[in-house]
Design a protein around this motif. Sequence first.
Motif, PDB file in Angstrom:
ATOM      1  N   GLN A  31      39.886 138.173   7.592  1.00  0.00           N
ATOM      2  CA  GLN A  31      39.501 139.652   7.940  1.00  0.00           C
ATOM      3  C   GLN A  31      39.507 139.800   9.566  1.00  0.00           C
ATOM      4  N   LEU A  35      42.127 142.343  12.629  1.00  0.00           N
ATOM      5  CA  LEU A  35      41.590 143.268  13.351  1.00  0.00           C
ATOM      6  C   LEU A  35      42.106 143.255  14.834  1.00  0.00           C
ATOM      7  N   GLN A  39      38.718 147.119  16.934  1.00  0.00           N
ATOM      8  CA  GLN A  39      38.119 146.962  15.654  1.00  0.00           C
ATOM      9  C   GLN A  39      37.198 145.813  15.670  1.00  0.00           C
ATOM     10  N   ARG A  43      33.349 145.243  14.823  1.00  0.00           N
ATOM     11  CA  ARG A  43      32.788 144.334  13.992  1.00  0.00           C
ATOM     12  C   ARG A  43      31.826 143.613  14.434  1.00  0.00           C
ATOM     13  N   ASN A 118      34.929 145.305   2.769  1.00  0.00           N
ATOM     14  CA  ASN A 118      35.698 146.577   3.650  1.00  0.00           C
ATOM     15  C   ASN A 118      34.930 148.027   3.160  1.00  0.00           C
TER      16      ASN A 118
END
Length: 503
Positions: A31, A35, A39, A43, A118
């Motif tokens: 994940q 990104l 982003q 996060r 998500n």
Amino acid sequence: MTRQEQIQEQRLVQQQKQTLTVTQQQLLQAQLTELPITQLLERVNAEMDDNPALEVSADEHTEYPEFSDNTDSQDNLDSPDTHDTFEQEERQSALDSALQSIGRDDEELPVYHGGMSNQEEREEMVYGQTETFYDQLREQMGMTELTERQQAIMEYLIGSLDDDGLLRKPIHAIADELAIYHAIDAAEQEIEQVLHMLQDFDPAGVGARSLQECLLLQIARREPSRLRDLMQKTVEEHFTLFTRKHWKKLAHILQLTDLQADALIHELRKLNPKPGTSMGEVVGRSVQQITPDFIVDTHDDGTVTFTLNMADMPELHVSQSFTDTLLEYQNNKDNMSRQMKEDLLYTKNKVDAAQSFIEAIRVRRKTLTDTMRAIISWQHRFFEEGDEALLRPMILKDIAARTGLDVSTVSRVSNSKYAQTRWGTFPLRYFFSDSYKTADGEELSTREIKVALREIINNEDKQKPLSDDAIAEMLAARGYPIARRTVSKYRELMGIPVARLRS
């Protein structure tokens, strides 16, 4: 049917079967790798809000090293960062010891799922208005009567806008890009017609190709009046005086009184030179506002180096107070009350999550570095000279083989990432292209062939357009010996009609 046949038999069969199990840590790493830097920062902030055991180090920002494309040099990213102190290493060792003594596989502990899912992340990350400038324009596009072809052109035009709402890319360049990358063969006149439709959207001035056009589009929406006529004349005929604020000279030319000149200047100053920012802080950001993940430098001697753009990425560590709490419980584990056990489970869970997140960040950094180094090594001539024709055929599998990474991992790195180079800022996907093998076994880039094909057709005699056979001969003369049927295939992919329909 006999009684024996009616008896149902149950048998135990043992067989070997290969299954792929993805751990929560691997899922988290995947994940974060996908990104882009902007982003990722969001996060990280969300993770720090959710996990009090995750803190920013005292030396908040880290200088990340510069990497060259020399594949022989191995950057030791597995070792602690060079700024780590001995005390930090000692504290980490003590923390690992405490976690090991408590046990990591306690069944009562809640399972850490590698951060928010998500859907949860989308729900948690909503701060005020989140509709982008691009979303607003697409919404208006949906309310406009357009053909499917016009919609495709309109969407590409919207995506080509700068973050201030202006279109600075030439129409002929957009026509080429539509043909090469989207198989839409659109004439410049057709693109301009769609652009005029876009310029009717809100905010006024969007889609203008210059500041002058932007202001004129806004003036045109005003109610007819002498003041509007004066504003239009000022911007159309005396734009230099206007931009240089030569008000007295302007008033003299237009034969205005001081009061009339003041009214004209007042209204002109109301015009917005950046219509894309008129819809709020969030909306005003166009999707084309790009923050590169890699900064690539080409030196005069031909050496190519790059750095990871970590922006304001903080250096993370596990909270000292959480570390001390675990050590304290370790020393008193034989005399723990129920409340202390509950506190221990909470603390251990948060520490595990923090360590997993920090490790995933480290893996992401190494994965991005290895991938970019391999891309630069493969496409070294392009980074030296910036000529698109020098891009070699390269697919995800090539970079995966060179880095030892999985193809899916290389794909994640390549998606939504950009590299800033001396020749411009490019998405990483730009450097990938399929190959075409000639009868002699020579490997050619399909992108290079399509560029040459487009150039030949653009320069053909429109009264006597070239057949696919003739185009194949001309390509062969340029060093692209491809078959006629291949020319036909690429021409159709680019949306270019046959010769008889191009006259």
